[in-house]
Design a protein around this motif. Structure first.
Motif, short mmCIF file in Angstrom:
data_model
loop_
_atom_site.label_atom_id
_atom_site.label_comp_id
_atom_site.label_asym_id
_atom_site.label_seq_id
_atom_site.Cartn_x
_atom_site.Cartn_y
_atom_site.Cartn_z
N THR A 304 128.28 34.73 8.16
CA THR A 304 129.22 34.13 7.38
C THR A 304 129.87 32.70 8.02
OG1 THR A 304 131.04 34.14 6.00
CG2 THR A 304 131.06 35.27 8.14
N ASP A 306 132.67 31.66 6.65
CA ASP A 306 134.29 31.80 5.98
C ASP A 306 134.91 31.97 7.51
OD1 ASP A 306 136.49 32.44 5.49
OD2 ASP A 306 135.56 33.54 3.91
N ARG A 307 135.40 30.73 7.85
CA ARG A 307 136.41 30.76 9.12
C ARG A 307 137.55 31.90 9.22
NH1 ARG A 307 134.03 25.91 8.49
NH2 ARG A 307 133.55 24.64 10.29
N ARG A 308 138.40 31.73 8.18
CA ARG A 308 139.18 32.88 8.03
C ARG A 308 138.66 34.40 8.33
NH1 ARG A 308 144.57 33.84 6.06
NH2 ARG A 308 145.37 35.79 6.60
N ARG A 309 137.50 34.62 7.70
CA ARG A 309 136.86 35.94 7.74
C ARG A 309 136.59 36.30 9.16
NH1 ARG A 309 133.78 39.40 4.54
NH2 ARG A 309 133.51 41.22 5.57
#
Length: 519
Positions: A304, A306-309
């Protein structure tokens, strides 16, 4: 003149009708639910478990006060265990009116974590307490988000990664260097937590925070920008929120907690940004490799962008990787420091190495060291207790009725606490010496669900072999470097709980080590 009386009267007439309909509907659904549950209880042969004795059987305020007092006195685990001894292996109580069931029965624990896994969840308490620091990751989510997290993380704990024990050597040598060789008192627990955050951050981020290279930051009154301090302080804040429950929402935020979170998130975000950018520019690089080194984050970034993820998953894994190993080491060395014969027996077992580091296979074949780690995890489990919340009406297989063996009915929303600490000290399971540190018991012991050092079922810890390998390797190198280990515990070797998100000695692991011939 217009008569307003009739219009006013007509405007208020529907209100009693609506209210009456609501009352009738509520009564109907309540009666229907009662009848359905009564039939369910009959069909499954359920009987009531005993109630925990309380002076306030409605709100259980005396139990709440006892919990708070036990926490301050470092006797939470002992207090809970005493309740089981008084009441039985499974009992019922309430917390602020909410139904709760507590158990230390292996069959009930197996049901919660495995047999009826999909009928229980972590619930809001876990996310409310851990979420501010750790976000939505493998230890804070349920259902599909949790399953996706586990799928992402599982490939990173293959045998190849776990077996690469050379990655530990540099950090362990720094640990040994930090220990005085003249028999002066040292707190190994502090050093173990430094060691594991250094090794874990290198494995996860590709760069160690280097906490063993400098004095421990975070001294009272100091302002620090250090990640190691911030991560520890943030965890302490998590456990406070967990203990306070819903009251945490109305308590003023701790400025240092906010500061710690900011440090942790900004530090992690920097590496996440670098990893995402690197994977975009090196899409075909070998699995997890970054400049020749395996980096957990770089492999995760292939799943992924998605940096927050990515940040949330990293911090969740860091929590387990750092705290599990450090707690295991500190508890084990606390116990063996009081028994020179165990220290000597361990040194005899590794004598064939003649001072060199063990290979992964050699490490796995050290039976007595394994017995010591198993016994430490039994007597002082890293996670001594946990809970789940029932998603809908269900049952547990035992604990009800006069014989305490009938199934018990669990209503939707009930919190079920299970005490690993109590279960693993039951004399009817482990014998009359269950409270003693006896590694030799593992020569014949083959426990099932009554031994749960790394959880069980679908949520069993993915990193357990990594933690055991690091703990075992560290132990071997310390045993090679030091001929003797003597307890310097201020309480005379009486273990007291240090209960946060994991559990270790509340007084540290204070010992004196003397250099051996292999140092």
């Amino acid at each position: 003149m217009t008569d307003h009386t009739d219009s006013f009267t007509s405007s208020v007439k529907p209100i009693p009708i609506v209210l009456a309909l609501f009352i009738l509907y509520f009564a109907y659904t309540s009666i229907a639910l009662y009848l359905r549950r009564r039939q369910y209880i009959r069909d499954h042969g359920c009987e009531e478990p005993p109630w925990l004795a309380s002076k306030d059987p409605i709100l259980f305020t005396d139990i709440i006060r006892e919990n708070l007092r036990a926490g301050k006195e470092r006797k939470t685990l002992e207090t809970f265990r005493n309740r089981f001894e008084r009441t039985g292996t499974t009992f019922r109580q309430k917390l602020f009116g909410r139904p709760m069931v507590s158990t230390c029965d292996p069959e009930n624990v197996k049901t919660i974590l495995s047999v009826r896994f999909k009928e229980f969840c972590l619930g809001k308490p876990r996310m409310n307490s851990l979420g501010p620091l750790f976000g939505a990751g493998i230890f804070t989510t349920d259902g599909e988000p949790w399953a996706h997290s586990r799928t992402m993380i599982r490939p990173n704990f293959t045998r190849d990664q776990v077996a690469d024990i050379t990655a530990f050597e540099r950090h362990v040598q720094k640990l040994i260097k930090a220990i005085p060789k003249d028999g002066s008192t040292v707190d190994l627990q502090t050093l173990f937590f430094r060691l594991t955050i250094d090794s874990a951050t290198e494995f996860l981020f590709g760069t160690s925070v280097g906490s063993l290279d400098a004095p421990m930051p975070g001294v009272e009154g100091e302002e620090t920008q250090d990640f190691a301090w911030a991560f520890t302080y943030g965890q302490d804040a998590c456990i406070k929120r967990l203990r306070m429950g819903s009251l945490a929402k109305i308590v003023r935020s701790d400025p240092l907690d906010l500061k710690a979170r900011k440090i942790v998130h900004e530090f992690t975000d920097k590496f996440v940004d670098d990893a995402v950018e690197y994977q975009q520019t090196h899409p075909d690089e070998e699995k997890g490799k970054h400049e020749g080194q395996y980096v957990f984050l770089h492999e995760l970034a292939k799943s992924t962008t998605d940096r927050r993820r990515l940040r949330d998953e990293l911090l969740n894994v860091l929590l387990a990787g750092r705290d599990t190993t450090a707690s295991l080491l500190s508890n084990m060395f606390f116990m063996i420091a009081q028994k020179p014969e165990i220290w000597n027996k361990l040194r005899d077992e590794i004598a064939f190495l003649d001072g060199r580091p063990p290979t992964y296979e050699e490490l796995r074949n050290l039976k007595y060291l394994k017995y010591c780690m198993n016994e430490s995890l039994r007597l002082h489990p890293v996670v001594p207790g946990n809970f789940r919340q029932a998603l809908h009406d269900t049952t547990l297989p035992t604990g009800g009725g006069p014989t305490r063996t009938s199934p018990i009915f669990i209503t939707a929303g009930t919190i079920v606490n299970y005490s690993v600490f109590t279960m693993q000290r039951r004399t009817d399971i482990y014998g009359p010496d269950a409270e003693s540190f006896v590694p030799e018991r593992w020569e014949k012991l083959r426990p099932g669900w009554e031994y749960l050092p790394f959880n069980g079922g679908p949520r069993i810890c993915l990193g357990q072999q990594y933690a055991l390998t690091e703990a075992g390797y560290t132990s071997v190198r310390l045993l090679q470097a030091f001929a003797a280990c003597e307890s310097r515990d201020a309480k005379g070797g009486v273990w007291e709980e240090g209960l946060t998100l994991t559990c270790c000695s509340g007084n540290g692991t204070k010992v004196a080590l003397r250099a051996g011939k292999e140092a």
